[in-house]
Design a protein around this motif. Structure first.
Motif, PDB file in Angstrom:
ATOM      1  N   GLY A  16       0.822  -1.203   0.000  1.00 48.44           N
ATOM      2  CA  GLY A  16       0.000   0.000   0.000  1.00 48.44           C
ATOM      3  C   GLY A  16       0.857   1.254   0.000  1.00 48.44           C
ATOM      4  N   LEU A  17       0.297   2.319   0.548  1.00 50.92           N
ATOM      5  CA  LEU A  17       0.996   3.597   0.606  1.00 50.92           C
ATOM      6  C   LEU A  17       0.934   4.161   2.017  1.00 50.92           C
ATOM      7  CD1 LEU A  17      -0.622   5.330  -2.518  1.00 50.92           C
ATOM      8  CD2 LEU A  17       1.622   4.206  -2.418  1.00 50.92           C
ATOM      9  N   ASP A  18       1.994   4.851   2.414  1.00 47.82           N
ATOM     10  CA  ASP A  18       1.991   5.641   3.637  1.00 47.82           C
ATOM     11  C   ASP A  18       2.046   7.098   3.222  1.00 47.82           C
ATOM     12  OD1 ASP A  18       1.834   3.579   5.522  1.00 47.82           O
ATOM     13  OD2 ASP A  18       3.984   3.236   5.426  1.00 47.82           O
ATOM     14  N   VAL A  19       1.004   7.834   3.568  1.00 48.15           N
ATOM     15  CA  VAL A  19       0.869   9.233   3.183  1.00 48.15           C
ATOM     16  C   VAL A  19       1.085  10.083   4.434  1.00 48.15           C
ATOM     17  CG1 VAL A  19      -0.697  10.961   2.220  1.00 48.15           C
ATOM     18  CG2 VAL A  19      -0.762   8.600   1.370  1.00 48.15           C
ATOM     19  N   THR A  20       2.114  10.931   4.404  1.00 48.26           N
ATOM     20  CA  THR A  20       2.446  11.761   5.551  1.00 48.26           C
ATOM     21  C   THR A  20       2.246  13.228   5.198  1.00 48.26           C
ATOM     22  OG1 THR A  20       4.066  10.128   6.298  1.00 48.26           O
ATOM     23  CG2 THR A  20       4.251  12.332   7.231  1.00 48.26           C
ATOM     24  N   VAL A  21       1.664  13.969   6.137  1.00 51.64           N
ATOM     25  CA  VAL A  21       1.373  15.385   5.929  1.00 51.64           C
ATOM     26  C   VAL A  21       1.546  16.124   7.262  1.00 51.64           C
ATOM     27  CG1 VAL A  21      -1.112  15.118   6.340  1.00 51.64           C
ATOM     28  CG2 VAL A  21      -0.314  16.955   4.888  1.00 51.64           C
ATOM     29  N   GLN A  22       1.903  17.390   7.175  1.00 47.60           N
ATOM     30  CA  GLN A  22       1.990  18.255   8.351  1.00 47.60           C
ATOM     31  C   GLN A  22       0.694  19.053   8.427  1.00 47.60           C
ATOM     32  OE1 GLN A  22       4.825  17.852  10.179  1.00 47.60           O
ATOM     33  NE2 GLN A  22       5.366  16.426   8.549  1.00 47.60           N
ATOM     34  N   ILE A  23       0.072  19.065   9.619  1.00 53.92           N
ATOM     35  CA  ILE A  23      -1.157  19.818   9.817  1.00 53.92           C
ATOM     36  C   ILE A  23      -0.914  20.845  10.923  1.00 53.92           C
ATOM     37  CG2 ILE A  23      -3.588  19.719  10.474  1.00 53.92           C
ATOM     38  CD1 ILE A  23      -3.598  16.823   9.486  1.00 53.92           C
ATOM     39  N   LYS A  24      -1.141  22.113  10.594  1.00 50.43           N
ATOM     40  CA  LYS A  24      -0.965  23.190  11.569  1.00 50.43           C
ATOM     41  C   LYS A  24      -2.318  23.786  11.909  1.00 50.43           C
ATOM     42  CE  LYS A  24       1.368  27.496  12.570  1.00 50.43           C
ATOM     43  NZ  LYS A  24       2.324  28.501  12.141  1.00 50.43           N
ATOM     44  N   ASN A  25      -2.591  23.891  13.201  1.00 45.82           N
ATOM     45  CA  ASN A  25      -3.802  24.552  13.670  1.00 45.82           C
ATOM     46  C   ASN A  25      -3.502  26.050  13.702  1.00 45.82           C
ATOM     47  OD1 ASN A  25      -5.910  25.706  15.094  1.00 45.82           O
ATOM     48  ND2 ASN A  25      -6.058  24.042  16.581  1.00 45.82           N
ATOM     49  N   THR A  26      -4.052  26.797  12.761  1.00 44.43           N
ATOM     50  CA  THR A  26      -3.797  28.231  12.671  1.00 44.43           C
ATOM     51  C   THR A  26      -4.834  29.043  13.434  1.00 44.43           C
ATOM     52  OG1 THR A  26      -5.019  28.318  10.587  1.00 44.43           O
ATOM     53  CG2 THR A  26      -2.625  28.014  10.445  1.00 44.43           C
ATOM     54  N   GLY A  27      -5.746  28.354  14.107  1.00 41.37           N
ATOM     55  CA  GLY A  27      -6.782  29.050  14.878  1.00 41.37           C
ATOM     56  C   GLY A  27      -6.348  29.314  16.306  1.00 41.37           C
TER      57      GLY A  27
END
Length: 116
Positions: A16-27
């Motif tokens: 399969g695939l490993d999908v990595t992302v950075q998520i920033k809470n800008t609130g």
């Protein structure tokens, strides 16, 4: 509000695939975000096979504190990359390029990566 960045896609050991992302809470408040991974139809579609323009293949609910950036990895199982061949009576992996898109909803997909 959330900001997405740093999309990487890697083959996993199970096919399969490993999908990595950075998520920033800008609130200004701690909150949960639900990152979603969509897979586009292959550039080469086998005869008689239909694919959606993009299909939801992975998602998760992630708590992110105000101002915090979290790295999130979502796993896409190999079966999500395949289709059932009625002629071959087995699961097949199509050839051609496909696009992985990531965001907080199907209407907001700021990150894209093309796979060969």
């Amino acid at each position: 509000t959330f900001e997405y960045s740093g999309l990487t896609v890697a083959k996993s050991s199970d096919g399969g695939l490993d999908v990595t992302v950075q998520i920033k809470n800008t609130g200004d408040m701690d909150s949960d975000e639900v990152p979603q991974v969509y897979l586009g139809e292959p550039s080469t579609v086998p005869n008689g096979v239909q694919f959606p323009v993009r299909a939801l293949v992975a998602f998760d609910r992630v708590p992110v504190k105000a101002g915090e950036t979290k790295s999130v990895t979502l796993h896409v199982p190999e079966r999500q990359l395949q289709y059932w061949s009625t002629t071959g009576q087995k699961w097949m992996t199509p050839t051609g390029k496909r696009t992985v898109s990531v965001g907080g909803s199907s209407r907001n997909l700021p990150l894209h990566k093309e796979l060969d």
